[in-house]
Design an enzyme around this catalytic site. Structure first.
Site, mmCIF file in Angstrom:
data_model
loop_
_atom_site.group_PDB
_atom_site.id
_atom_site.type_symbol
_atom_site.label_atom_id
_atom_site.label_comp_id
_atom_site.label_asym_id
_atom_site.label_seq_id
_atom_site.Cartn_x
_atom_site.Cartn_y
_atom_site.Cartn_z
ATOM 1 C CE LYS A 46 0.003 1.082 4.711
ATOM 2 N NZ LYS A 46 0.103 2.361 5.403
ATOM 3 C CB THR A 47 4.092 2.239 1.563
ATOM 4 O OG1 THR A 47 3.623 1.936 2.875
ATOM 5 C CG2 THR A 47 4.945 3.496 1.610
ATOM 6 C CG ASP A 233 -0.827 5.410 4.954
ATOM 7 O OD1 ASP A 233 -1.486 4.395 4.662
ATOM 8 O OD2 ASP A 233 0.369 5.360 5.318
ATOM 9 C CD GLU A 234 -1.766 2.471 8.404
ATOM 10 O OE1 GLU A 234 -2.803 1.811 8.487
ATOM 11 O OE2 GLU A 234 -0.632 1.961 8.349
ATOM 12 C CD GLN A 264 -3.172 -4.656 8.709
ATOM 13 O OE1 GLN A 264 -2.168 -4.510 9.402
ATOM 14 N NE2 GLN A 264 -3.125 -4.600 7.392
ATOM 15 N NE ARG A 610 1.494 -7.418 11.225
ATOM 16 C CZ ARG A 610 1.236 -6.645 10.179
ATOM 17 N NH1 ARG A 610 2.110 -5.730 9.811
ATOM 18 N NH2 ARG A 610 0.125 -6.777 9.484
#
Length: 739
Positions: A46-47, A233-234, A264, A610
């Site tokens: 996504k970044t 973002d987020e 998340q 993770r």
């Protein structure tokens, strides 16, 4: 570019910002007009999409740099975005509108300060200044600071600000529950005082920016026209104030692209509202949803386990992660007898992997609650394996643990002045600076310990009667506790001291969000004490542990909470403590019900994702809470993991099973085995569990730790039992029930 007016056209430059993007990523980058929600699963790049989208809009000439607004959640993320965009475009990005919600709001407010009753050079107060200011207001209203500490009241005010509520918008009902019903008065006074000081706090940056936009149509219109494209973002972590801020800015053109993952969203306790991302399509009609589902991090088994688990949540938009990498290992689930064995299991696995050249830095132990790190720290120290705590201090460095240990030290060593200084007024005993200075003066003049100086002073009139009485009571307590060192089990004495000193009560009454966790840590400390023969032996152990930290070593195992792990990734991830009451955490279930359960499940999803190549889940059949064994059931999340992605192994005899392979016999015993007492809610001095009073020689019984066996002999509250798997043991009858 197509349509270029360059009189000397040359070969177009390679579109480097699009190179290597998969089909979904490319769609997210090139869909520039209208509202777009990019549902970016864990490890889906996504970044890269955010950077490429921003660059694409600029390179296509759709906007100039100052017409782009890119919002991140941390300064680190903002710096990374600036650096990567600058590298991609080959030019500096200083002055561009890339930053956190708070930084961007501050920049806007500096230009329009007068419109919200400030001057442009306003100060942004830190937490310490905010608390001191609120303390003055609390004292002026004659509110008990012990019952309502400034930090607690400030936390309530900040939560109102996170919801975009000014004092006039908070309901009387909400305000009546805080600070003796004076919360709204305090909030209004606090805001007035801030304006008098020409100051704001962090919550004001969003709140005042909202006020600016809502009350000044011209200002709002200016920024709506300026910011032609907005990237966020987020998005799943936005609170109500941030959501309203974004909606106002995007209202005229709706060129808003939000990147986030509803699976998340794990920060509701911080004000995050998962509903913001779930409502995106209704909030922005015609919105396009782009799902990034190709994962570049984890193996198919890890992704399958995570996807199967999170599919049990109802409040989600839905996506399924997939990958093209090799299958790899299945997610391992290991059932053990107790917490100590779990720590040994993890420690042995870490050593075995390290022996095969697996970097320690690429391993992480992710726990649900901070107190869980203690046993793993102890085990790694025993093995000589270096480790680091991410996002907080090591167990024995935590404030409440240092305070408690200071109480223990002063009992074992009465002349320990440093320990005495630390706890003499913790909890508060009405001792002012003048009293303590008098004690220090006498101790220095006579060359005697502080406790001895206190004993002399309480026989005189040199200090005020109230302080003298407090010190006299403390000295009596010290002597009584010291007299019990040889007659009472030291773990039980530790609990007694922390209770009678008022220390545990202080944290029980503390309304901060950290207080329950501090109580959990104190309970874990008492468990640690029980593992040593004497209190002195434990204190020596702690001293050695505190010295055992080689800062020169970079390759260390990472220990952290699941909340702290978001955004990170490791080759191998250990996920211990998957038991009902611990994970999902009982307090979350009690306070939030189904909503709390779904957030706990999202937290489990974050933990699993993770891991790149290896994920190892473990649970214990029993844990010791204040030196009493409490049985525990495996987390419901384990049962929700798809069987074809998971390899289960349990210890022989665990929950009556045979151990090894696909052994889930614990399910058949779920109704027979009592639920774990949630650590956060366990009584401080937990009584024995009672057991069965009708035990007799020859009976077949079940023990919480050793499984099934037959009684050989009974002597009072103890029994000798031949266990089917664990052999001959002498145990307390309180832990035995008829099979």
């Amino acid at each position: 570019m197509s349509g270029s007016l360059d009189p000397h056209p040359s070969a177009p430059p390679a579109a480097t910002h699009l190179d290597g993007l998969n089909e979904s990523q490319l769609e997210a980058v090139e869909t520039t007009e209208g509202p777009v929600l990019v549902l970016a699963g864990a490890g889906t790049g996504k970044t890269r999409v955010l950077i490429s989208r921003l660059s694409h809009i600029l390179l296509e000439g759709k906007a100039r740099p100052m017409e782009m607004l890119a919002v991140t959640f941390t300064n680190k993320a903002a710096r990374e975005m600036k650096d990567r965009v600058a590298g991609l475009l080959g030019r500096p990005v200083e002055g561009w509108w890339i930053g956190t919600f708070h930084a961007l709001s501050a920049r806007i407010l500096r230009s329009h300060a007068e419109a919200v009753g400030l001057r442009p050079n306003f100060t942004i107060l830190d937490t310490d200044d905010q608390e001191r200011l609120l303390k003055q207001l609390l004292e002026a209203e004659d509110i008990d600071l012990k019952k309502w500490p400034p930090r607690v009241v400030l936390g309530v005010i900040q939560r109102w600000k996170d919801r975009g509520l000014t004092p006039d918008k908070v309901t009387d009902a909400e305000g009546s529950e805080v600070a003796d019903g004076k919360a709204l008065v305090l909030y209004a006074q606090y805001q007035e005082r801030l304006k008098t000081l020409n100051a704001v706090d962090f919550g004001d940056l969003l709140l005042l920016a909202l006020e600016l936009f809502q009350d000044n149509a011209e200002v709002l219109d200016r920024y709506q026209r300026q910011f032609r494209y907005i990237l966020v973002d987020e998005y799943q972590d936005t609170n109500v104030a941030q959501y309203l801020w974004l909606r106002l800015l995007a209202r005229s053109h709706s060129n808003l692209c939000c990147v986030g993952d509803d699976d998340q969203s794990i920060y509701s306790w911080r004000g995050a509202e998962v509903g913001n991302i779930l409502r995106f399509e209704s909030d922005f009609p015609g919105a396009r949803i782009v799902r990034l589902e190709r994962n570049y991090r984890s193996t198919p088994h890890i992704l399958g386990a995570a996807s199967g688990l999170i599919a049990n949540n109802q409040g989600r938009l839905g996506k399924t992660l997939w990958t093209e990498v090799n299958e790899g290992e299945k997610v391992r689930v290991r059932g053990v007898w107790d917490g100590a064995e779990e720590a040994r299991l993890v420690g042995d696995e870490i050593e075995a992997l390290h022996a095969k050249d697996h970097l320690l830095d690429e391993m992480a132990v992710l726990v649900r609650a901070g107190f869980q790190t203690r046993e793993f720290e102890e085990r790694l120290i025993t093995l000589g394996v270096p480790y680091r705590i991410i996002g907080g201090p090591r167990f024995y460095e935590r404030m409440e643990i240092r305070d408690a240990i200071a109480y223990f030290r002063i009992i074992v060593q009465p002349s320990d002045d440093l320990a005495f200084e630390r706890i003499v007024n913790v909890p508060r005993r009405g001792l002012g600076a003048a009293t303590l200075q008098t004690v220090h003066r006498l101790a220095r003049a006579e060359g005697i310990p502080l406790t001895q100086a206190v004993r002399r002073l309480i026989e005189t009139d040199e200090i005020r009667p109230r302080a003298r009485g407090s010190l006299a009571r403390l000295m009596v307590d010290f002597e009584r506790w010291r007299s019990l060192l040889d007659t009472m089990p030291h773990a039980e004495l530790a609990g007694l001291m922390l209770d009678e000193s008022g220390y545990t009560e202080m944290w029980k009454n503390h309304k901060s969000i950290e207080a329950p966790g501090r109580l959990d840590n104190l309970r874990e400390l008492v468990v640690a004490l029980a593992e040593f023969d004497t209190m002195g032996g434990f204190l020596e152990h702690v001293s050695l542990v505190m010295e055992n930290d080689d800062q020169t070593i970079d390759d260390k195992v990472n220990l952290m909470t699941l909340h702290g792990a978001k955004g990170l990734e490791f080759e191998t991830v250990f996920l211990p403590g998957w038991e009902e009451g611990l994970f999902p955490y009982q307090r979350a279930l009690d306070e939030e019900g189904e909503k709390g359960l779904e957030e706990e499940r999202r937290l489990a999803y974050v933990g699993l994702t993770r891991a790149r190549h290896r994920a190892i889940i473990s649970f214990a059949a029993s844990r010791r809470i204040y030196n009493q064994w409490q049985s525990a059931l495996p987390s419901r999340f384990i049962d929700e993991l798809p069987a074809d992605c998971v390899d289960h192994t349990t210890e022989p005899g665990l929950y009556g099973g045979q151990g090894g392979g696909e052994d889930r016999s614990w399910r058949r015993r779920q109704r027979a085995v009592p639920h774990a007492i949630p650590l956060a809610d366990a009584t401080w001095l937990a009584p024995p569990s009672g057991g069965d009073e009708n035990l007799a020689t020859g009976q077949r019984v079940f023990h919480q730790k050793f499984g099934y066996g037959r009684i050989v002999a009974i002597d009072g509250d103890k029994a000798e039992i031949d266990f089917e798997k664990a052999g001959h043991k002498k145990v307390m009858t309180s832990f035995v029930t008829q099979a």
